[in-house]
Design a protein around this motif. Sequence first.
Motif, PDB file in Angstrom:
ATOM      1  N   ASN A  49      40.288  41.762  40.243  1.00  0.00           N
ATOM      2  CA  ASN A  49      40.531  41.699  38.804  1.00  0.00           C
ATOM      3  C   ASN A  49      41.896  41.096  38.489  1.00  0.00           C
ATOM      4  OD1 ASN A  49      38.077  42.957  38.256  1.00  0.00           O
ATOM      5  ND2 ASN A  49      38.972  45.005  38.251  1.00  0.00           N
ATOM      6  N   SER A  68      35.848  38.970  38.566  1.00  0.00           N
ATOM      7  CA  SER A  68      37.197  39.308  38.123  1.00  0.00           C
ATOM      8  C   SER A  68      37.135  39.814  36.691  1.00  0.00           C
ATOM      9  CB  SER A  68      38.122  38.088  38.212  1.00  0.00           C
ATOM     10  OG  SER A  68      39.473  38.459  37.992  1.00  0.00           O
ATOM     11  N   LEU A  78      39.883  34.196  32.475  1.00  0.00           N
ATOM     12  CA  LEU A  78      38.608  34.429  33.159  1.00  0.00           C
ATOM     13  C   LEU A  78      37.688  33.227  33.011  1.00  0.00           C
ATOM     14  CD1 LEU A  78      38.046  38.154  32.169  1.00  0.00           C
ATOM     15  CD2 LEU A  78      38.654  37.278  34.437  1.00  0.00           C
ATOM     16  N   ILE A 103      32.126  39.812  35.288  1.00  0.00           N
ATOM     17  CA  ILE A 103      33.353  40.229  34.605  1.00  0.00           C
ATOM     18  C   ILE A 103      33.273  41.704  34.212  1.00  0.00           C
ATOM     19  CG2 ILE A 103      34.791  39.854  32.566  1.00  0.00           C
ATOM     20  CD1 ILE A 103      33.761  36.901  32.697  1.00  0.00           C
TER      21      ILE A 103
END
Length: 336
Positions: free
Chosen positions: A165, A201, A221, A229
Motif C-alpha cells: 500500500n 496497492s 494509484l 485497491i
Amino acid sequence: MNWHALAENVLNGYQLTYQECLDFLQADSKETLSQLDAAYLIRHHYYGNDVKLNMLINTKSGLCPENCRYCSQSSESNAPIDKYRMMTKDEIVNGAKRAAELGAGTFCIVASGRGPSRHELATVKAAAKEIKETLPLKLCGCLGILADNQAEELKEAGIDRYNHNINTSSEFHEKIVSTHTFDDRVGTVEKVKQAGMSPCSGVIIGMGESFEHIISMMHSLSSLNADSIPINFLHAIDGTAFADKEPLTPMWCLRIVALARFMLPTKEIRIAGGRELNLRSLQPMALYAANSIFLGDYLTTSGQEAEKDLKMIEDLGFIVEKDAFARSAEHLEVSY
C-alpha cells in the motif's frame, strides 16, 4: 453537479478534473447518496453485482523495525498484540484451506517487517507451491519492501498478486512514517509489475489527511495502474501514535469509496481494514461502489464474522464472484 451525467462521462473514458474531485468531496452531505448511486452505474458496468472475496493470514506479527504511526506492529507501538515469528508452511496452508472453505477467491499471505528474510521468503514460496497444487485460490503476498529478484522468486512460486500500500499521499507521507519513503513503496509496486505479478496497492483514510491529499492518493494509484485497491479506514488502536483519532462517519466513508470508483473506474476496489468500525451499519452500502471485501479478521484487529459478510452480500442481492481460476478448478478435490 449532475453526478449521474458525470458517471456516464467516466464510462465514456472521461477523467475527472482536479476541481471536479474537490467538488465531489466538498459537496453538501445530502449529495452523498446520489454520488453513491452514480458510482454504482460505473461499478455495475464493469463488475455487475459480483463481489470478490479475499481472506488474509498474519503469518508474522509485530517485531517490525518500521515506525508507521497507525500500526500496532510498529517499532514505536505499545499496543498489547500477539507477537510471533514466521508461521510454518503447514500453518499457512491450513489458513488457505479455511479461506477456500468460506468461498474466498484470493488468499493473502501477510508478514510484518521492512521486507522478507531469506527464511521468510522460502517459507512463503513453499506454502504457495503447495496451495497452488491443491486449492482453487489466487495468492497474494504482502511481505514489505522487496529486494532485487524477490518479486521474480515469488512469481515463480505461484504468487499471483503482491500488495504494498502507498497508504497516503506523497505530500503527507512524512507525517505517517519516517523509516522509509513514499518512493520506497512505489518502487516495490514497480518491481511487482516488472515481475509479472498483479499489483495491489491501497490507502488508509482517517489519519488526518486533507481533501487534497485524498485526491493525490487516488491519482498516485491511477498512475501506478494498481489492479486491486484496498481502501482501509483507520482503526485507532491503543498504544499507537494515532490512538486518539476519532472514527470517521459512515457517510464520509461512503463518499470516499464513491470517489475512488469515479477516479479508478475499472479497478477492483476493496473495503478493507476498519470498515466495521467506521462504516458500521452502512457497510452494505459501500458495495454499491466497491466490488471486493476481506472476510474475517485483519492483521491485529477483529473483523466481522465471515458468515455475516456472506449474508450481507446475499441480502443486497449481490453474488460472490467465483474467480476464473476457481471456476476452472472446481473439479479439484480439496484434501485435508
